[in-house]
Every structure is written in C-alpha cells, then in structure tokens.
Design an enzyme around this catalytic site. Structure first.
Site, PDB file in Angstrom:
ATOM      1  N   TYR A  92      37.627  19.940   7.542  1.00  0.00           N
ATOM      2  CA  TYR A  92      36.666  20.076   8.641  1.00  0.00           C
ATOM      3  C   TYR A  92      36.766  18.884   9.592  1.00  0.00           C
ATOM      4  CZ  TYR A  92      35.063  23.563   5.376  1.00  0.00           C
ATOM      5  OH  TYR A  92      35.032  24.646   4.531  1.00  0.00           O
ATOM      6  N   LYS A 119      41.762  26.117  -8.247  1.00  0.00           N
ATOM      7  CA  LYS A 119      40.459  26.019  -7.590  1.00  0.00           C
ATOM      8  C   LYS A 119      39.398  25.799  -8.653  1.00  0.00           C
ATOM      9  CE  LYS A 119      37.211  28.537  -4.705  1.00  0.00           C
ATOM     10  NZ  LYS A 119      37.007  29.705  -3.835  1.00  0.00           N
ATOM     11  N   LYS A 148      42.050  22.484  -4.974  1.00  0.00           N
ATOM     12  CA  LYS A 148      40.748  22.467  -4.292  1.00  0.00           C
ATOM     13  C   LYS A 148      39.651  22.173  -5.284  1.00  0.00           C
ATOM     14  CE  LYS A 148      37.595  25.547  -1.961  1.00  0.00           C
ATOM     15  NZ  LYS A 148      37.222  26.906  -1.814  1.00  0.00           N
ATOM     16  N   ARG A 166      30.117  30.551 -10.826  1.00  0.00           N
ATOM     17  CA  ARG A 166      31.525  30.933 -10.752  1.00  0.00           C
ATOM     18  C   ARG A 166      32.360  30.353 -11.890  1.00  0.00           C
ATOM     19  NH1 ARG A 166      30.601  33.092  -5.925  1.00  0.00           N
ATOM     20  NH2 ARG A 166      30.534  31.898  -3.982  1.00  0.00           N
TER      21      ARG A 166
HETATM   22  C1  PBG Z   1      35.454  31.545  -1.162  1.00  0.00           C
HETATM   23  C2  PBG Z   1      35.651  30.126  -0.817  1.00  0.00           C
HETATM   24  C3  PBG Z   1      34.842  29.010  -1.084  1.00  0.00           C
HETATM   25  C4  PBG Z   1      35.418  27.937  -0.404  1.00  0.00           C
HETATM   26  C5  PBG Z   1      36.569  28.409   0.210  1.00  0.00           C
HETATM   27  N1  PBG Z   1      36.699  29.757  -0.060  1.00  0.00           N
HETATM   28  C6  PBG Z   1      33.565  28.888  -1.813  1.00  0.00           C
HETATM   29  C7  PBG Z   1      33.445  29.127  -3.235  1.00  0.00           C
HETATM   30  O1  PBG Z   1      34.390  29.392  -3.969  1.00  0.00           O
HETATM   31  O2  PBG Z   1      32.292  29.100  -3.664  1.00  0.00           O
HETATM   32  C8  PBG Z   1      34.877  26.544  -0.360  1.00  0.00           C
HETATM   33  C9  PBG Z   1      35.232  25.761   0.842  1.00  0.00           C
HETATM   34  C10 PBG Z   1      34.466  24.524   1.055  1.00  0.00           C
HETATM   35  O3  PBG Z   1      33.568  24.122   0.285  1.00  0.00           O
HETATM   36  O4  PBG Z   1      34.743  23.890   2.077  1.00  0.00           O
HETATM   37  N2  PBG Z   1      35.604  31.867  -2.469  1.00  0.00           N
END
Ligand code: PBG
Length: 335
Positions: A321, A203, A256, A225
């Site tokens: 989505y 991620k 992701k 983050r």
């Molecule tokens: C929670 C999380 C996030 C997303 C999924 N779970 C946001 C982030 O890490 O800031 C992002 C999903 C999206 O942008 O569709 N940590």
C-alpha cells in the site's frame, strides 16, 4: 590480531567503519536498492460513480468506483509502477459468492476499465471468495467448515472470468489445496495458456490482515481462517506449500504477510528459482501510518527501511500500500 598463517586480520587492521564515513562511500557499497519496478499497488474497486472514499484503517487508500479507478490507473502508470493488484466490493453477497465470477462483476468491470485507461499497466486480480460470500470465508461452507474440493470449481470460474475480462495475472489467495492446478487447467482449456498465476502459496492466518478485512468487508462471520491458512509458527510447511504450487503450475510464489515472515522469504529465495513475491499487508502498513501520524516515527525513513528489508530478504516483487508514496519519493529523489 594475526591468524595461524601470520596474516593480519580483525581489529585494528580491519575497521568496518572505513566504508561508512561518507555518503558517497556508503552509496558505493550499498547492497540493496528499491526500484519502482519492484512494486505492485493494491486497489479496491467499488460499485457506483464518482466514488473515492478513504479507507479508515488504510489512510491514503481508497474505495474507488470503476470510473475513478481508470483515472487512478493512469496516475499509477505515470509514476512507473508496473502493476496493480485488484480487489472488489460486490453489490451483494451470497452463500456461493456469485458476484466473484459474474461476467459483469465489480472486478471484471474494473479490469476492463483499467486496461482501457492504461493498457500497459499489469492488472493482477486477487481470486478468492471471501469478499463475495455472505459467511465471509474463502470457499464454500458445508457443516460449519470450508469445503476444499467444492470450492475449486468456483475459484477456477472466477479466475477464468478475470482472464476473459483482460486480467494479466491471476492471483489465488484462498489457500484451498489444488486450486493452482484447477485454475491452470481452466485457463489452458479456454485459451489463456499465456496467463501467469501468482500464487499466494504461503499465506498465514495472520492478525495483520485486520485493516484489509475492514476495507474488503470480508471478515468471516463464523469461526476464523485457521482451518485453511497457515499456522504462523511453521516455516518448513511453507516450503512444502510452495513446492506443491510450483508443481501445480504457479509462475510466481508469494509469501504473506512479509515483515513477520522474512525468514520464510529468505528460505524460499534459496530453495526456488521462481520469482518470489512478498505481500506487505494492510496491518504492516497501518502500523507505520498510525505511528507516523502520531509523530512517533519518521514515515519516509521507517517505510523505506521496512521495504528495503523485504527486498534484502529475497523478494523480487513487493506488493504494498506504500507503493504510490514510494514512487513519488523516488520521483522527487528522496527515496
Ligand atoms: C483474501 C485476501 C486477504 C488479503 C488479501 N487477499 C484477506 C484474508 O485472507 O483475510 C489480505 C491483504 C492485506 O491484509 O493487505 N483472501
């Protein structure tokens, strides 16, 4: 052209256009096809009753109260989409994200309602603290930093409370080191040895989460983050993350975002035999929606092209989505 063995190769003997001439020919040699089974649809659970509020930067996606979610789940199941990924908006936030692991927290209530309304729909729950902490970080904060090891116990508690509520798959998205192991242990100890973990293994600290953070009210209140999510330029590091998560007990590995990371998906597909999921994130969706609404893109063609690209790169599971819309297009025969 003749090659050194005298065989005729290349133009004019080879003409790639021969198999592109008609729709039937193109269908015969098509390599990648989207199926409704490929998709997971994200949902946002909110407190209240009768709530169905469109999320501004995610057009056609809604904050839904638990009663409305049950109806939505029935519709999703009717469309044939196999799974949803559930996020929650708590009533209140605190330093340790208490509502994330409250037995009657918003996600826990939503899971119960969805499983009642559509028992065969796979409910995946996102496990993270960022929607539940007042500072908006994915773990507990100490001296302006997110404390990895102190966060593991709370993440495991959250996962366990989701499983107890009936979640079918647990999806940790916090990017703490060791969280898959901590969650696997907690689940196994409490009788949930059969509950799979879909790890957000690679991620990235991405700008494409912008609309989601509005939707989930989870923007960090200090810093960002980048101290725990991955640095976008790195791909080899993603493979290390995935190898570690597999070792710790992950059943499905996620990359992701998706579209700016298709190379990572492709390399993951080659390296690992576990199912690979790709999260087509909020910003990727919002870009297409915004352009389509301005008349700058053909929404259906652009959406299907992007999603097919994600599948072609090697993803087995696509979290998007767009999933409901695509399922509708498939039903009417236009996808
Ligand atoms: C929670 C999380 C996030 C997303 C999924 N779970 C946001 C982030 O890490 O800031 C992002 C999903 C999206 O942008 O569709 N940590």
């Amino acid at each position: 052209m003749e090659n050194d063995k005298g065989a005729k190769t290349g133009y004019p003997y080879t003409r790639m256009r021969r198999l592109r001439r008609t729709d039937a020919l193109r269908r015969m040699v098509r390599e990648t096809t989207l199926r409704v089974d490929d998709f997971v649809y994200p949902l946002f659970a909110a407190h209240g009753k009768g709530v169905r509020q469109e999320i501004e930067p995610l057009p056609d996606c809604y904050h839904l109260s638990v009663d409305m979610l049950a109806r939505e789940a029935e519709e999703i199941a009717r469309l044939g989409i196999p799974a949803v990924l559930l996020f929650g908006l708590p009533a209140s936030k605190d330093a340790v994200g208490s509502e994330a692991y409250a037995p009657k927290g918003i996600v826990q209530e939503a899971v119960r309602a969805i499983k009642r309304a559509a028992p065969d729909l796979v409910v995946i729950t996102d496990v993270c603290l960022c929607e539940y902490t007042d500072h908006g970080h994915c773990g507990v904060a100490r001296d302006g930093e997110v404390d990895n090891d102190a966060s593991l116990d709370l993440l495991a508690r959250t996962a366990l409370s989701h499983a107890e509520a009936g979640a079918d798959i647990i999806a940790p998205s916090d990017m703490m080191d060791g969280r898959v192991r901590a969650i696997r242990r907690a689940l196994d100890e409490r009788g949930f040895a059969q509950t799979p973990i879909m790890s957000y293994a690679a991620k990235y600290a991405s700008a494409f989460y912008g609309p989601f953070r509005v939707a989930a009210e989870s923007a960090p209140q200090f810093g960002d983050r980048r101290g725990y999510q991955m640095n976008p330029p790195n791909a080899r590091e993603a493979l290390r993350e995935m190898a570690l998560d597999l070792e710790e007990g992950a059943d499905i590995l996620m990359v992701k975002p998706a579209l700016a990371y298709l190379d990572v998906i492709a390399r993951a597909r080659q390296r690992f035999d576990a199912p690979i999921a790709a999260y087509n994130v909020s910003g990727e969706y919002a870009m297409l929606k915004a352009a389509a609404r301005n008349g700058w893109l053909d929404e259906r063609r652009a959406t299907l092209e992007a999603l097919t690209g994600i599948k072609r790169s090697g993803a087995d599971i696509i979290i998007s989505y767009h999933a409901k819309q695509v399922a509708l297009w498939m039903k009417e025969g236009t996808a």
